[in-house]
Design a protein around this motif. Sequence first.
Motif, short mmCIF file in Angstrom:
data_model
loop_
_atom_site.label_atom_id
_atom_site.label_comp_id
_atom_site.label_asym_id
_atom_site.label_seq_id
_atom_site.Cartn_x
_atom_site.Cartn_y
_atom_site.Cartn_z
N GLU A 53 0.62 -0.80 0.03
CA GLU A 53 0.35 0.22 0.14
C GLU A 53 0.84 1.46 -0.20
O GLU A 53 0.54 2.06 -0.47
CB GLU A 53 -1.36 -0.23 1.23
N GLY A 54 1.61 1.08 1.02
CA GLY A 54 2.72 2.12 0.54
C GLY A 54 3.58 2.90 -0.15
O GLY A 54 3.67 3.95 -1.22
N THR A 55 3.67 1.25 -1.22
CA THR A 55 4.13 2.23 -2.73
C THR A 55 3.15 2.52 -3.51
O THR A 55 3.91 2.85 -4.16
CB THR A 55 4.95 0.56 -3.17
N ARG A 56 2.37 1.67 -3.39
CA ARG A 56 1.23 2.31 -4.05
C ARG A 56 0.81 4.03 -4.23
O ARG A 56 0.03 4.37 -5.41
CB ARG A 56 -0.14 1.67 -4.26
N ARG A 57 0.64 4.36 -3.08
CA ARG A 57 0.45 5.51 -2.51
C ARG A 57 1.68 6.73 -3.05
O ARG A 57 0.89 7.69 -3.77
CB ARG A 57 0.45 5.81 -1.18
N ILE A 58 2.73 6.37 -3.07
CA ILE A 58 3.39 7.03 -4.16
C ILE A 58 3.88 7.11 -5.62
O ILE A 58 3.72 7.68 -5.89
CB ILE A 58 5.19 6.07 -3.44
N LEU A 59 3.06 5.80 -6.06
CA LEU A 59 3.27 5.49 -7.13
C LEU A 59 1.77 6.49 -8.46
O LEU A 59 2.11 6.42 -8.71
CB LEU A 59 3.39 4.32 -7.90
#
Length: 247
Positions: free
Chosen positions: A29-35
């Motif tokens: 989720e953290g990566t998705r919120r950046i991407l």
Amino acid sequence: MLMVWIIIFSLLGSVVSVSGAALLLFFPEGTRRILTPCLVSYAAGTLLGSAFLGMIPHALEYSQPRSILSLVLAGIIIFFLLEKLVIWRHCHVEGCEVHNSAGPLILVGDAFHNFVDGAVITAAFLTSFPLGVATALAVIAHEIPQEIGDFVILLESGYSRHKAFFYNILSSITTLPGAVIAYFFLKSMEAVVPYILAFSAASFIYIATADLIPKLNQKIGIQASIRQFILLLAGVGTIILFHVQHG
């Protein structure tokens, strides 16, 4: 042969977008919120570049400037009204108001929008091949973050991952009939193509300025702002580069 290219890029604009969004869901989720904001920034640039550097200039070549620009303005107003009716709404950030809507409503709205995207791609290809490819690229770029939002809505509504993917494919595949119907309709009425381009430009401008950019402005950190600005310019630059090479 032109019909083949229209079908290919219409499918790319639908299937590739859904597949890309589904793939991103497997990221933490953290990566998705950046991407996702990165994709939104790039998408905003491609939409604005396609509208102002491709669609509107081509439309102006075949019709009076006042008529074309008036239609662009009218289109923006119409899309504002459609958004209020929750038909044209594009949510690219998890937790927005649209996520409170039922999954079926989102799928119907998405199917309608994808159908129109197909017609937009066809109108662009009927004007010129480079404009068609650039328009399809802009469609793909802004559909991926939208599909991520759609997946989240369906998952939160109780759909399994498999069902969410299946229903998103069904709603996105309407791009193809939209493109095919527009091809036969617009081929016999080429005089309306410039006005279709103007109206399409209005939709691109509205999505970029009323939906995408405001979401980006919610992040005010200096690093996030610089990253968004660079990616927005990259989106515009992609459209410029493509027109320079193939125009």
